[in-house]
Design a protein around this motif. Structure first.
Motif, short mmCIF file in Angstrom:
data_model
loop_
_atom_site.label_atom_id
_atom_site.label_comp_id
_atom_site.label_asym_id
_atom_site.label_seq_id
_atom_site.Cartn_x
_atom_site.Cartn_y
_atom_site.Cartn_z
N ALA A 79 0.83 -1.21 0.00
CA ALA A 79 0.00 0.00 0.00
C ALA A 79 0.87 1.26 0.00
CB ALA A 79 -0.94 -0.01 1.20
N ALA A 80 1.98 1.23 0.72
CA ALA A 80 2.89 2.38 0.75
C ALA A 80 3.50 2.60 -0.63
CB ALA A 80 3.98 2.18 1.80
N LEU A 81 3.88 1.52 -1.31
CA LEU A 81 4.45 1.65 -2.65
C LEU A 81 3.40 2.17 -3.64
CD1 LEU A 81 6.63 -1.58 -2.80
CD2 LEU A 81 7.44 0.79 -2.81
N ARG A 82 2.17 1.71 -3.48
CA ARG A 82 1.09 2.19 -4.34
C ARG A 82 0.86 3.68 -4.11
NH1 ARG A 82 -4.48 -0.79 -5.82
NH2 ARG A 82 -5.42 0.92 -6.96
N PHE A 83 0.91 4.11 -2.84
CA PHE A 83 0.77 5.51 -2.49
C PHE A 83 1.87 6.34 -3.16
CE2 PHE A 83 1.82 9.00 0.52
CZ PHE A 83 0.62 9.69 0.47
N GLU A 84 3.11 5.88 -3.09
CA GLU A 84 4.23 6.58 -3.73
C GLU A 84 4.04 6.64 -5.24
OE1 GLU A 84 6.71 8.26 -2.25
OE2 GLU A 84 5.72 7.77 -0.36
N ARG A 85 3.53 5.56 -5.82
CA ARG A 85 3.26 5.53 -7.26
C ARG A 85 2.21 6.58 -7.62
NH1 ARG A 85 -0.73 1.33 -9.83
NH2 ARG A 85 -2.03 2.71 -8.59
N ASP A 86 1.16 6.66 -6.82
CA ASP A 86 0.09 7.61 -7.10
C ASP A 86 0.57 9.06 -6.97
OD1 ASP A 86 -1.53 5.43 -7.54
OD2 ASP A 86 -2.61 5.60 -5.63
N ILE A 87 1.43 9.31 -5.98
CA ILE A 87 2.00 10.66 -5.83
C ILE A 87 2.86 11.00 -7.04
CG2 ILE A 87 3.69 12.02 -4.53
CD1 ILE A 87 2.60 10.70 -1.99
N ALA A 88 3.68 10.06 -7.47
CA ALA A 88 4.55 10.29 -8.63
C ALA A 88 3.72 10.58 -9.87
CB ALA A 88 5.46 9.08 -8.86
N LYS A 89 2.61 9.89 -10.04
CA LYS A 89 1.73 10.15 -11.18
C LYS A 89 1.14 11.55 -11.10
CE LYS A 89 -2.34 8.50 -13.69
NZ LYS A 89 -2.70 9.84 -14.09
N GLY A 90 0.73 11.96 -9.90
CA GLY A 90 0.18 13.30 -9.71
C GLY A 90 1.19 14.38 -10.01
N LEU A 91 2.43 14.18 -9.57
CA LEU A 91 3.49 15.15 -9.84
C LEU A 91 3.81 15.23 -11.34
CD1 LEU A 91 5.86 14.46 -6.82
CD2 LEU A 91 4.42 16.48 -7.20
N TYR A 92 3.78 14.08 -12.00
CA TYR A 92 4.01 14.04 -13.44
C TYR A 92 2.90 14.80 -14.17
CZ TYR A 92 4.04 12.30 -18.21
OH TYR A 92 4.03 12.23 -19.58
N ASP A 93 1.66 14.53 -13.79
CA ASP A 93 0.52 15.21 -14.42
C ASP A 93 0.59 16.72 -14.19
OD1 ASP A 93 -0.41 12.76 -15.30
OD2 ASP A 93 -1.94 12.58 -13.73
N SER A 94 0.99 17.12 -13.00
CA SER A 94 1.13 18.53 -12.67
C SER A 94 2.22 19.19 -13.52
CB SER A 94 1.45 18.68 -11.18
OG SER A 94 1.67 20.02 -10.86
N ALA A 95 3.34 18.51 -13.68
CA ALA A 95 4.43 19.04 -14.50
C ALA A 95 4.00 19.18 -15.95
CB ALA A 95 5.67 18.14 -14.39
N ARG A 96 3.23 18.20 -16.43
CA ARG A 96 2.73 18.25 -17.81
C ARG A 96 1.78 19.44 -18.01
NH1 ARG A 96 0.11 13.25 -18.62
NH2 ARG A 96 -1.85 14.33 -18.30
N GLU A 97 0.91 19.66 -17.03
CA GLU A 97 -0.02 20.79 -17.10
C GLU A 97 0.73 22.12 -17.03
OE1 GLU A 97 -3.34 20.94 -17.71
OE2 GLU A 97 -3.15 18.80 -18.11
N SER A 98 1.75 22.20 -16.23
CA SER A 98 2.57 23.41 -16.12
C SER A 98 3.22 23.72 -17.47
CB SER A 98 3.63 23.23 -15.04
OG SER A 98 4.47 24.34 -14.99
N MET A 99 3.75 22.70 -18.11
CA MET A 99 4.37 22.89 -19.41
C MET A 99 3.35 23.36 -20.43
SD MET A 99 6.88 20.42 -21.57
CE MET A 99 5.63 19.41 -22.29
#
Length: 119
Positions: A79-99
């Protein structure tokens, strides 16, 4: 009689300076997107490997096949690894939107520049 306000124009040098600034920020956003894409992929890989190992362990222990997936995902480490994965996806999506936002800004500056040339 209605009052007419004078039209405010932007100096071409200001527009060029803003375009350069936007280009610099866009280059930074591209680097950040690359970094976030790598982190996203790494966290996804780590999660899937750990999940697979937990599923195999639960199968070996003889748990019913219908429960294995839920049991594996309920494991604290998984569950902790899944949480980290979900955070990483959110940060990626945020970076894409910023660009994307910076691309719109650059396009807007180009439009203003063309408009100024016509004045």
């Amino acid at each position: 009689m209605s009052a007419v306000s004078p039209r405010k124009s932007i100096e071409l040098s200001e527009i060029i300076m803003e375009m350069r600034n936007t280009k610099t920020r866009l280059n930074g956003a591209i680097r950040e997107l690359h970094k976030q894409a790598k982190a996203k992929a790494e966290t996804e890989r780590n999660y899937k490997i750990a999940l697979r190992m937990e599923i195999l362990k639960l199968k070996k222990e003889g748990h019913p096949a219908t429960l294995i997936n839920d049991l594996a995902k309920g494991n604290e480490d998984i569950a902790a690894l899944r949480f980290e994965r979900d955070i990483a996806k959110g940060l990626y999506d945020s970076a894409r939107e910023s660009m994307q936002s910076l691309r719109v800004e650059a396009s807007m500056l180009q439009t203003i520049s063309k408009y100024q040339d016509e004045l």
